[in-house]
Design an enzyme around this catalytic site. Structure first.
Site, short mmCIF file in Angstrom:
data_model
loop_
_atom_site.label_atom_id
_atom_site.label_comp_id
_atom_site.label_asym_id
_atom_site.label_seq_id
_atom_site.Cartn_x
_atom_site.Cartn_y
_atom_site.Cartn_z
CB CYS A 85 -24.00 19.15 -25.24
SG CYS A 85 -22.50 18.33 -24.79
CD GLU A 86 -24.63 17.03 -18.13
OE1 GLU A 86 -24.17 16.00 -17.63
OE2 GLU A 86 -25.63 17.62 -17.68
CG HIS A 87 -20.90 15.61 -21.86
ND1 HIS A 87 -21.83 14.81 -22.50
CD2 HIS A 87 -20.94 15.27 -20.54
CE1 HIS A 87 -22.38 14.00 -21.61
NE2 HIS A 87 -21.87 14.27 -20.43
CG HIS A 88 -18.09 18.75 -25.87
ND1 HIS A 88 -18.77 17.55 -25.94
CD2 HIS A 88 -16.78 18.43 -25.78
CE1 HIS A 88 -17.91 16.55 -25.94
NE2 HIS A 88 -16.70 17.05 -25.83
CD GLN A 126 -32.09 13.93 -27.84
OE1 GLN A 126 -31.18 14.48 -28.46
NE2 GLN A 126 -32.99 13.18 -28.42
CG HIS A 154 -26.68 15.89 -29.57
ND1 HIS A 154 -26.57 15.84 -28.20
CD2 HIS A 154 -27.92 15.44 -29.86
CE1 HIS A 154 -27.70 15.37 -27.69
NE2 HIS A 154 -28.53 15.12 -28.68
CB CYS A 156 -20.89 18.01 -28.74
SG CYS A 156 -22.21 16.84 -28.41
#
Length: 196
Positions: A85-88, A126, A154, A156
């Site tokens: 995941c690019e956020h976390h 995703q 996920h 995250c």
């Protein structure tokens, strides 16, 4: 293979960054068990994010035209993948189902699995992952249709924040006849639901 960005930090810089993170969490990076951790983490990142090094068009470019008139769905079910995941920067782990209706050419099934990995081994969300896989197949093979369904967990969501383990996210991308023709789409869904 694609050449790495000229602005990419050196391996030494990346290892120093990992060392800083070890210190940030309150550990001693010189402790015996952690001395090699920066090197191992950077080496692991080479594998985790290797998708940036490959051109999907090149992977799909070797096709076969001798199909004896085959004009039904080609489907790869339950292809396991790992992404981040690019956020976390936490794992996204799941399965992908990829199908296409050939027009004049087919591609080796290992190439379909590699396309999934090329896009999965990048920082992702995703929805984008699903769209990129479908679009790459559509662009290179020019089939009558492409269908991609991804189901994943996920981390995250399961290991931080809400702490909801076991929740799966499903995304789909339908192109060509799979988007426009209900019967094509229904057949695809029946095939991926078939547990045999």
């Amino acid at each position: 293979m694609v050449a790495p960005s000229k602005n990419r930090p050196t391996r030494d810089q990346a290892e120093r960054a990992v060392r800083t993170l070890i210190e940030f969490v309150g550990e001693n990076p010189d402790r015996e068990g952690l001395q090699d951790t920066p090197r191992r983490v950077v080496k692991y990142y080479d594998e985790l994010f290797s998708g940036y090094l490959y051109n999907p068009d090149e992977i799909l470019s070797r096709t076969f035209e001798e199909v004896d008139g085959y004009d039904e769905i080609v489907l790869l079910r339950n292809v396991r993948f790992e992404s981040f995941c690019e956020h976390h920067m936490l794992p996204i782990i799941g399965i992908s189902h990829v199908g296409y209706f050939p027009s004049e050419r087919v591609v080796g099934i290992s190439k379909l699995a590699r396309i999934i990995d090329v896009y999965a081994k990048r920082m992702q969300i995703q929805e984008r992952l699903t769209a990129q896989i479908a679009q790459a197949i559509d662009n290179v093979l020019a089939p009558r249709g492409v269908a991609v369904v991804i189901e994943s967990e996920h981390y995250c969501m399961s290991t931080r924040g809400l702490h909801k383990p076991g929740v799966n996210m499903t995304t789909t991308r339908m192109l060509g006849c799979f988007k426009d023709n209900y019967e094509c789409r229904r057949e695809f869904y029946q095939l991926i639901a078939n547990k045999k």
